[in-house]
Each structure stands twice: as C-alpha cells, then as structure tokens.
Design a protein around this motif. Structure first.
Motif, PDB file in Angstrom:
ATOM      1  N   UNK A  63       0.830  -1.202   0.000  1.00 61.23           N
ATOM      2  CA  UNK A  63       0.000   0.000   0.000  1.00 61.23           C
ATOM      3  C   UNK A  63       0.868   1.258   0.000  1.00 61.23           C
ATOM      4  N   UNK A  64       1.913   1.258   0.825  1.00 59.19           N
ATOM      5  CA  UNK A  64       2.795   2.412   0.874  1.00 59.19           C
ATOM      6  C   UNK A  64       3.498   2.663  -0.448  1.00 59.19           C
ATOM      7  N   UNK A  65       3.948   1.588  -1.082  1.00 57.20           N
ATOM      8  CA  UNK A  65       4.585   1.756  -2.381  1.00 57.20           C
ATOM      9  C   UNK A  65       3.634   2.323  -3.417  1.00 57.20           C
ATOM     10  N   UNK A  66       2.373   1.877  -3.387  1.00 59.64           N
ATOM     11  CA  UNK A  66       1.385   2.393  -4.336  1.00 59.64           C
ATOM     12  C   UNK A  66       1.067   3.858  -4.053  1.00 59.64           C
ATOM     13  N   UNK A  67       1.005   4.243  -2.786  1.00 55.07           N
ATOM     14  CA  UNK A  67       0.785   5.648  -2.449  1.00 55.07           C
ATOM     15  C   UNK A  67       1.932   6.499  -2.987  1.00 55.07           C
ATOM     16  N   UNK A  68       3.140   5.944  -2.966  1.00 53.78           N
ATOM     17  CA  UNK A  68       4.306   6.673  -3.455  1.00 53.78           C
ATOM     18  C   UNK A  68       4.396   6.689  -4.968  1.00 53.78           C
ATOM     19  N   UNK A  69       3.560   5.893  -5.651  1.00 59.88           N
ATOM     20  CA  UNK A  69       3.547   5.930  -7.103  1.00 59.88           C
ATOM     21  C   UNK A  69       3.909   4.646  -7.799  1.00 59.88           C
ATOM     22  N   UNK A  70       4.119   3.552  -7.081  1.00 58.96           N
ATOM     23  CA  UNK A  70       4.490   2.295  -7.719  1.00 58.96           C
ATOM     24  C   UNK A  70       3.309   1.721  -8.487  1.00 58.96           C
ATOM     25  N   UNK A  71       3.539   1.303  -9.732  1.00 57.48           N
ATOM     26  CA  UNK A  71       2.501   0.636 -10.509  1.00 57.48           C
ATOM     27  C   UNK A  71       2.957  -0.725 -11.014  1.00 57.48           C
ATOM     28  N   UNK A  72       4.040  -1.233 -10.457  1.00 56.01           N
ATOM     29  CA  UNK A  72       4.517  -2.574 -10.766  1.00 56.01           C
ATOM     30  C   UNK A  72       5.315  -3.070  -9.577  1.00 56.01           C
ATOM     31  N   UNK A  73       5.600  -4.366  -9.562  1.00 55.16           N
ATOM     32  CA  UNK A  73       6.355  -4.922  -8.442  1.00 55.16           C
ATOM     33  C   UNK A  73       7.747  -4.319  -8.382  1.00 55.16           C
ATOM     34  N   UNK A  74       8.382  -4.137  -9.531  1.00 52.09           N
ATOM     35  CA  UNK A  74       9.727  -3.558  -9.546  1.00 52.09           C
ATOM     36  C   UNK A  74       9.727  -2.133  -8.979  1.00 52.09           C
ATOM     37  N   UNK A  75       8.646  -1.380  -9.187  1.00 54.70           N
ATOM     38  CA  UNK A  75       8.575  -0.002  -8.691  1.00 54.70           C
ATOM     39  C   UNK A  75       8.540   0.076  -7.172  1.00 54.70           C
ATOM     40  N   UNK A  76       8.249  -1.042  -6.503  1.00 55.85           N
ATOM     41  CA  UNK A  76       8.225  -1.030  -5.040  1.00 55.85           C
ATOM     42  C   UNK A  76       9.608  -0.805  -4.450  1.00 55.85           C
ATOM     43  N   UNK A  77      10.629  -0.810  -5.289  1.00 53.64           N
ATOM     44  CA  UNK A  77      11.983  -0.476  -4.833  1.00 53.64           C
ATOM     45  C   UNK A  77      12.072   0.959  -4.329  1.00 53.64           C
ATOM     46  N   UNK A  78      11.060   1.778  -4.617  1.00 56.66           N
ATOM     47  CA  UNK A  78      11.062   3.151  -4.119  1.00 56.66           C
ATOM     48  C   UNK A  78      11.061   3.201  -2.596  1.00 56.66           C
ATOM     49  N   UNK A  79      10.684   2.086  -1.958  1.00 56.21           N
ATOM     50  CA  UNK A  79      10.648   2.047  -0.495  1.00 56.21           C
ATOM     51  C   UNK A  79      12.018   1.823   0.123  1.00 56.21           C
ATOM     52  N   UNK A  80      13.052   1.624  -0.692  1.00 54.91           N
ATOM     53  CA  UNK A  80      14.358   1.223  -0.157  1.00 54.91           C
ATOM     54  C   UNK A  80      15.469   2.189  -0.562  1.00 54.91           C
TER      55      UNK A  80
END
Length: 481
Positions: A63-80
């Motif tokens: 959920x946090x990654x999507x709030x930050x703008x992730x639209x794919x699994x790879x984009x969830x790297x924005x959390x790190x």
C-alpha cells in the motif's frame, strides 16, 4: 525557466543516505497504522509458507509503495532508497513482495477483501472520509473497466466488450453530498466475462458496507437516532447491469436504483411513445441558456417520465414497479441526402429506470442525479493513472490481490487529503495528492534519538502538509488536564 549562469551544475552524485524523496509517506503511513492496517492483515490473512510471514508489514509495504507511485512490483523499490530504511522498519524488497503475492489463492484474496472493508471503516472513523453518509443521500455507483494487458501469459486475460485484451475490474464506489468518491468493494474477473457477472453479490456487499459506515457514523453522534435525516442509498449503473439479479439485490437490501435501459426492447419503445408532447421539460444541458425572467432553462434537451414496471414479462415476484425517465435531444447527425430536409424534429433518446420517490427526486433532479453516475469513470481513470497502470503478475490471484491493495491505497490517500484542511485537495485526484503531499523531498536529522524531517522552504502546500502531519501524530489535539 532556465539554468543558472552564476552557479552552473557541475556534477550529480547519489551519495546522501539522509535524503528521501517521499516524505509524505510518513504521515500517510502513520494514518494507515493508526487505522489498523497492519493489525487487520495479521489477523485476517493466512498466506502459507515463509513467504506469507508478517503479512501486515507486507501489505503495508504494498500500500505504501502504491501511495508513493508504484505501478509494478519492480517499482516497489522506491521504499528502499536513502533514509527510508531509517524512518521505516526494514522495508521489504520487491522480490519478497512479489513472492508474497504469488502465494495468494482466491480464498486469500477474499481475506484481503475483508481487510480492505474493515480498513475503510477505520479510516472513516478517524477522518471525514465519508462525511454526510448518515444524514444525506448516499450514491453508490457500480461499473467495470478493462485493464489492458499484453501477451497470453496473464491468467484470465481475454477480449471483452472493449475489444482490448485485458482483465476486468468491477468496483463499487460511494459518494455523498459533501465527500468525494471512495471505493467500497472490488473484484477482478476474467477479461472476457460479461459486465453483470457477480454484480448482484457486489451490490449486496457494497450496501452492507454502507450500512456499517452509517451505523458507525451515527454512533459517533451522541443522541442521534438511527433514522435521522437518512434516505435510502441509490444504486446507479449503466444498461449492462439492467437485469433482475442486480436490481433485485439492491431492492432486497433496501436501496433505490437508477439504471440505464436499452432502447431496443419493445416495452421501452412503447413507454417512450406513450409520453405526451406537453410532458417534456427543458433542462440544463449542453448549450442551455437560463432565462431569469421566466425562471426556466431554454434548452434543446428535454426530459419526461412515465410509470414503468421493470421485467414485466417475467414472473410476478421479479416485477419491480417504478418510473421510466427519458431525456431527448435533437439528432444532429447529418442525413444521407443532404438536399432533403425533415418535416419534423428527429430525436435521440436516453432512458433509465428508477425506483426513487418522485417527491424526493422529481423528473429533472432524477435525470441530473443519474447523469452524475459518470463520476465512477473518473475513479477508473484515477486508478489506471496510479497502481492499476499495470497488472504486474502472470498469476490471476496475485493480480486480484494487487487490485485490493490499489483500492486500499486509493482510499488511504483520499482519507489523508481530508486531514489537510484544503478543500481543493479534499477532492483532488491521486496524482495531484501524490505530487503535493507525498512526493516531497526531505532530509533527516537525528537528535536525542528522535528524527526531524527538513523539507524544502516555500513549498506551496506547506500548510496542508503540516495539517496532515499534525493530525496523524496528534499534535493538534487539545491538552486535557
């Protein structure tokens, strides 16, 4: 705007561990945690093996990654990146979250649906997310949309009514007179399935959630009786959902309906033909002009209504009395023979069936209310401009779970906006909220084992951001002695 001549940029380095690009995640995820997102996921989810361990933290990461703008699994790297590992406890890697999603089955998706429903209730309790749901008219919209995918590897993908290969997402939203739409329920379906499939269950689930939200809101007002000022919820949908299973489910749940009907059936054609010429009323529509002298609209669009019984050809238990509201506009399509004029106006009709009380919604108001069903298309567009830009997995169940997480991120972002005190942000799109509240760069500083966020000076939405921050961390609460 041009680059500075006096201080030209000479180098760029990714070397500062104390920076983060999404400082708005701090108050937003604080709101999610206070609303029980992690606890609910830990209680409801039973995803097997070690990949299902710590489901609360993993769902919160999604959920946090999507709030930050992730639209794919790879984009969830924005959390790190940068200081994220200092502010948040051990953010998960995208590969870990992808493995978690791929363990989902249909039953686990339904468990996550339960998390989303309870999470919405908690958000509504802590914010004014659905203000007015206990006193004013409640509008529930149901519609589906095709999420485009590419290739045959996606389970369940197919060609639906749009002619595009994809998967079908069915959602239900609720809107009040004072609150922007939020999503009540959601379901991912095969791309080739018909629009009304499963809609009856969706209607029942959505109205049950509305009842819980209403009861919760009434309980928050001391001395408020259970029926003060509350009217029936109104289910709005298009002609694809005009059928007894969907409409019957709404009626049994105590709601009114406003459903577009197809003009191809003989009963509808006869009903429209029976309307007298003097029954039509001009309405506010495209190119309409308001005449203050006569207090009327001068418009080429007109509405009228006639009594109508839906499903009259079916058994009596399925017949539903109501009224058929018809809007007509001149048919401006050029005739095939340009040199041949017409002896009379040719009209284009749009009709919908409704069970609303004429004393509460007259013909003109019923038509205007029904046209506002288009608000659900904005929600579809909002989701596709955010987490639903892609369905990231080959697994159908993983994509279904991704849809539920995207809905929770949508509702969470909407709830956070209500805490800013800015009326423009309260009804803004997710993209606008991400740009103004979430994607704010910050540098962290530590003192006495506490972190301070240093944000840019002259940020245009500084007041709104501080209101959100102070609300989620309880700094605007009165001191009780």
């Amino acid at each position: 705007m041009q680059l500075s001549h006096t201080r030209p940029v000479a180098a760029a380095r990714f070397d500062d561990p104390n920076l983060m690009s999404t400082a708005g995640l701090v108050p937003v995820m604080a709101l999610a945690q206070a609303s029980g997102l992690l606890t609910l996921a830990d209680q409801q989810l039973s995803v097997p093996t070690d990949k299902g361990a710590n489901p609360g933290r993993k769902v919160a990461s999604l959920v946090g990654g999507m709030v930050a703008g992730a639209d794919s699994i790879a984009d969830l790297a924005i959390l790190r990146h940068g200081a994220m590992g200092t502010i948040f406890d051990r953010p998960y890697a995208p590969s870990t979250l992808g493995s978690f999603l791929r363990q989902f089955t249909f039953g686990h998706v339904r468990q996550l649906d339960a998390v989303a429903s309870r999470f919405l209730g908690n958000l509504a309790e802590k914010t004014v997310l659905v203000s007015g749901i206990d006193t004013g008219r409640v509008l529930v919209d149901i519609d589906d949309t095709i999420i485009e995918v590419h290739g045959h590897g996606k389970q369940g993908s197919g060609y639906g009514y749009s002619g595009v290969r994809g998967l079908n997402a069915l959602i239900a939203t609720v809107t009040t007179e004072t609150a922007a739409p939020v999503i009540l329920t959601q379901r991912l379906r095969r791309g080739a399935c018909g629009s009304p499939r499963g809609a009856a269950r969706m209607v029942a689930d959505a109205l049950a959630t509305v009842d819980r939200l209403r009861s919760q809101a009434r309980g928050a007002h001391v001395g408020c009786s259970s029926g003060d000022g509350a009217s029936k919820p109104l289910i709005r949908c298009d002609s694809a959902f005009y059928g007894h299973p969907t409409i019957g489910a709404a009626i049994r749940a105590g709601a009114d309906v406003s459903v577009t009907v197809r003009l191809t059936t003989s009963t509808v054609k006869r009903a429209i033909a029976s309307i007298q010429d003097d029954a039509w009323t001009p309405i506010e529509y495209t190119d309409a002009v308001y005449d203050e002298g006569t207090d009327t609209w001068i418009s080429r669009a007109e509405v009228a209504e006639t009594p109508f019984t839906a499903f009259a050809s079916q058994k009596k238990a399925h017949q539903i009395p109501g009224r058929l509201v018809v809007r007509r506009i001149p048919d401006l399509r050029p005739p095939k023979d340009q040199g041949q004029g017409t002896l009379f106006d040719v009209w284009r009709f749009h009709a919908f069936f409704t069970t609303t009380d004429p004393d509460e919604l007259d013909t003109v108001d019923a038509d205007k209310t029904h046209r506002q069903h288009a608000v659900i298309e904005q929600v579809h567009a909002d989701l596709k401009n955010s987490a639903l830009a892609h369905l990231p997995s080959n697994s159908f169940s993983a994509n279904a779970a991704w849809l539920v997480a995207a809905v929770m991120a949508f509702n969470l972002t909407r709830a956070a906006a209500t805490l800013t005190g800015d009326p423009k942000l309260t009804k803004a799109t997710t993209g606008t909220l991400r740009r103004t509240l979430v994607s704010v760069p910050a540098r962290i500083a530590s003192s006495a084992r506490r972190l301070t966020l240093h944000l840019p000076t002259h940020w245009p939405w500084e007041t709104a951001w501080h209101n959100l921050f102070d609300s989620t961390f309880g700094r605007n609460q009165p001191i009780i002695t």
